[in-house]
Design an enzyme around this catalytic site. Sequence first.
Site, short mmCIF file in Angstrom:
data_model
loop_
_atom_site.label_atom_id
_atom_site.label_comp_id
_atom_site.label_asym_id
_atom_site.label_seq_id
_atom_site.Cartn_x
_atom_site.Cartn_y
_atom_site.Cartn_z
N GLY A 29 -10.07 -5.99 0.40
CA GLY A 29 -9.52 -6.71 1.55
C GLY A 29 -8.05 -7.01 1.35
O GLY A 29 -7.46 -6.66 0.32
N GLY A 95 -17.85 -9.48 3.38
CA GLY A 95 -18.25 -8.19 3.96
C GLY A 95 -17.52 -7.82 5.24
O GLY A 95 -17.85 -6.82 5.87
N GLU A 103 -19.40 -5.43 -3.74
CA GLU A 103 -18.83 -6.74 -4.11
C GLU A 103 -19.90 -7.58 -4.80
O GLU A 103 -19.64 -8.22 -5.82
CB GLU A 103 -18.29 -7.45 -2.87
CG GLU A 103 -17.03 -6.79 -2.33
CD GLU A 103 -16.57 -7.31 -0.99
OE1 GLU A 103 -17.32 -8.03 -0.32
OE2 GLU A 103 -15.43 -6.98 -0.60
C1 5RP Z 1 -14.48 -7.25 2.22
C2 5RP Z 1 -14.54 -8.71 2.02
C3 5RP Z 1 -13.24 -9.46 2.01
O1 5RP Z 1 -13.19 -10.21 0.85
C4 5RP Z 1 -13.17 -10.36 3.20
O2 5RP Z 1 -13.38 -9.59 4.36
C5 5RP Z 1 -11.82 -11.08 3.27
O3 5RP Z 1 -10.83 -10.17 3.62
P1 5RP Z 1 -9.30 -10.58 3.73
O4 5RP Z 1 -8.85 -10.91 2.35
O5 5RP Z 1 -8.64 -9.35 4.30
O6 5RP Z 1 -9.20 -11.76 4.66
O7 5RP Z 1 -15.57 -9.32 1.88
O8 5RP Z 1 -15.75 -6.68 2.33
#
Ligand code: 5RP
Length: 219
Positions: A29, A95, A103
């Site tokens: 992410g 997710g 993860e």
């Molecule tokens: C990816 C995830 C990420 O940790 C979650 O979506 C947060 O993303 P970002 O740091 O872009 O806000 O679970 O599957």
Amino acid sequence: MNQDEMKQAVAKAAIEYVVPGTIIGVGTGSTANFFIDELASIKGKIEGTVASSVASAERLKGHGIPVFDLNAVDGISVYIDGADESTKHLHLVKGGGGALTREKIVAAASEKFVCIADESKLVDRLGKFPLPVEVIPMARSLVAREIIKKIGGEPVLREGFTTDNGNIILDIHNLDIMDPVKTEEILNDITGVVTNGLFAMKPANTLLLGCQDGVKVIE
Ligand code: 5RP
């Protein structure tokens, strides 16, 4: 600080939690990407990483940081990753980027999970962010019906998306998750579900929360 600056601040703060000479678990992410960029500056001090997605593995390799298969390492000292929602009890929804299964696997293999997030992710109750569930494609309709029967909400297929494991995602909208551990267990028990995005049975150990006035540590 804007949201990206807060993400950058927690990514920098997470470097303190990196154990020298060990394997580090790396999430997925935009916040995890900031962490990968920070990790590059100390890459000589770690043995390497295990990544929770193909995208993160590519970014790590781009920085010249070694990436190992999970099966090739004895253990991971710390897993560092973002979240879509967190409570003050460090129960998470993850997710949003679709990497929830890997993860959860990398988190499970790690001694400690340090979650990094900006303040918009802290909530009183989980569920406003649609809860991702990775599903074996042939079980899509069955799983959607079972979700509605067992926990309610509105499962919606994430259109045009395939996970790194070749599966689909159902995002469950309109949930108000009163008991995250119970909900995680119920979803785990539905045949055809690979993983759900609740990290409550094994929550994060530490949350580094990026706020206007700096980084707060919640444990
Ligand atoms: C990816 C995830 C990420 O940790 C979650 O979506 C947060 O993303 P970002 O740091 O872009 O806000 O679970 O599957």
